[in-house]
Enzyme design. Sequence first.
Site, PDB file in Angstrom:
ATOM      1  N   ASN A 195      -3.766   6.106  -3.803  1.00 40.96           N
ATOM      2  CA  ASN A 195      -3.304   4.861  -3.222  1.00 40.96           C
ATOM      3  C   ASN A 195      -4.378   3.829  -3.449  1.00 40.96           C
ATOM      4  O   ASN A 195      -5.523   4.031  -3.047  1.00 40.96           O
ATOM      5  CB  ASN A 195      -3.023   5.073  -1.718  1.00 40.96           C
ATOM      6  N   MET A 235       0.845  -1.194   0.000  1.00 42.73           N
ATOM      7  CA  MET A 235       0.000   0.000   0.000  1.00 42.73           C
ATOM      8  C   MET A 235       0.880   1.244   0.000  1.00 42.73           C
ATOM      9  O   MET A 235       1.846   1.326   0.762  1.00 42.73           O
ATOM     10  CB  MET A 235      -0.874  -0.011   1.263  1.00 42.73           C
ATOM     11  N   CYS A 236       0.563   2.169  -0.852  1.00 38.12           N
ATOM     12  CA  CYS A 236       1.321   3.426  -0.888  1.00 38.12           C
ATOM     13  C   CYS A 236       0.961   4.267   0.337  1.00 38.12           C
ATOM     14  O   CYS A 236      -0.014   4.000   1.023  1.00 38.12           O
ATOM     15  CB  CYS A 236       0.972   4.221  -2.130  1.00 38.12           C
ATOM     16  N   GLU A 237       1.762   5.286   0.582  1.00 37.43           N
ATOM     17  CA  GLU A 237       1.471   6.208   1.683  1.00 37.43           C
ATOM     18  C   GLU A 237       1.175   7.594   1.109  1.00 37.43           C
ATOM     19  O   GLU A 237       1.912   8.078   0.231  1.00 37.43           O
ATOM     20  CB  GLU A 237       2.671   6.319   2.624  1.00 37.43           C
ATOM     21  N   ILE A 282       4.347   8.308  -1.416  1.00 36.34           N
ATOM     22  CA  ILE A 282       5.453   7.372  -1.613  1.00 36.34           C
ATOM     23  C   ILE A 282       4.854   6.065  -2.093  1.00 36.34           C
ATOM     24  O   ILE A 282       3.803   5.624  -1.641  1.00 36.34           O
ATOM     25  CB  ILE A 282       6.380   7.203  -0.400  1.00 36.34           C
TER      26      ILE A 282
END
Lengths: 261, 261
Positions: free
Chosen positions: A108, A1-3, A78
């Site tokens: 995300n 998972m992206c932040e 990110i």
Amino acid sequence: MCELLGMSANVPTDICFSFAGLMRRGGGSGPHRDGWGVAFYEGKGVRCFHDPNPCHDSAIAKLVESYPIKSENVICHIRQANVGGVSLANTHPFTRELWGQYWAFVHNGQLTDFTPKTGQFSAVGDTDSEALFCHLLNTLTTRFSEPPSTTELIEILSQACQPLLDNGVCNIMLSNGDWLYTLCTSKLHWITRRAPFGAAHLSDVEVSIDFTEHTTPADVVTVIATEPLTNNERWHEYERGEWRLWREGEMIIRGSLQHRV
Amino acid sequence: MCELLGMSANVPTDICFSFAGLMRRGGGSGPHRDGWGVAFYEGKGVRCFHDPNPCHDSAIAKLVESYPIKSENVICHIRQANVGGVSLANTHPFTRELWGQYWAFVHNGQLTDFTPKTGQFSAVGDTDSEALFCHLLNTLTTRFSEPPSTTELIEILSQACQPLLDNGVCNIMLSNGDWLYTLCTSKLHWITRRAPFGAAHLSDVEVSIDFTEHTTPADVVTVIATEPLTNNERWHEYERGEWRLWREGEMIIRGSLQHRV
């Protein structure tokens, strides 16, 4: 998972403290090694920093962490790649000009059964995130030939996001420099800091700040992040399907997408 | 007068050496204190650095000078403001997405009697440069619904630039990541470096480089700048009204705008 990380403030504010926490998750304390990027609005202008390299050891990230860029709206991402390879073209935030404003977008999640609407905006890279961004902008330009009121615009935007709730994970931050739209379908937290300010301590690295030294009593600063960035403050969790529109640090409209059952 | 810098190369090449010379002109050896910016293409992606502060003492410029970003197409601008205040929104390069490509534009000059064509692209700031960029893109989208051949596209682009020759100063660099279009109405120089490579010495600062240490025999790198950046190499001057299209370091098409008398 992206932040994801976003900020909305009523005075130009730097995001160095929050960014310092987030960047540790970019291949440091987290698994997000597939690039990072940030968009800072300053008036109508926006400056972006993009790096397809992991942010925890990026020279550009070190600059962003140490060089206080004062902004009223910031979005940051990110990446942990799933759809689309690791490349500059696939690095968030994505930006486009619409109605004489720069729009910036981070996402995300993963989308399934998603056919983007075509129109004047096309994706350059091959992420589903950028395809979604262009889909949303094409939806707006199809519906409105002139910029509508913010309320109308956000209604159409949220309607366009409606199918996403049931077609995968879709946490979004979108700004046009005036407001910051945030949508949570799985995980997002927010905190609003205002007087009386106190001290905060990052969760991911031994860094503290005393906001009383950096603020005036009138300042209002909201930070939105996938996970809380500090461990001594009370962050609020978005509900699943909840969207919030922020301007100058304050939430000005909120709503909720409905599940189809 | 602003300063422009462009690079076209057949291998990803950093521009640190040329940038080191140029940035001294940004409020150091030159009068250009009103901001600077650079766009680096990497594949289909582009990363820009924008700073409304003078580049000779900019932390971001120091990063760009010392951090080798490898690119096949670069355009860079340091600004001496005339139309439009000093702000991030007025800082070149300007970028837009068209036909699934990022287009980036820098301009040096002042335009008189210029009425930009309206269309899907609008300026965000208030420079005549950004208005011209949007004018050129609106001209292209009005003429072509699908991306044309490069030859056709450059012909229409040059026709659209024709009136600019007689309406002020207009030196342009425009890239879509594939090619680099350059137009000179007053001052522009170029140099193509290829094997056998030698040493070069900057004009504005005591810095030398021996390109033999950084190249392979197949490398072809063209640098285009308002004024020659080195003092021991032979730079070529554009003629007034001359345009050149560069790809992979080589000039692939050239032509000349005609004066109306």
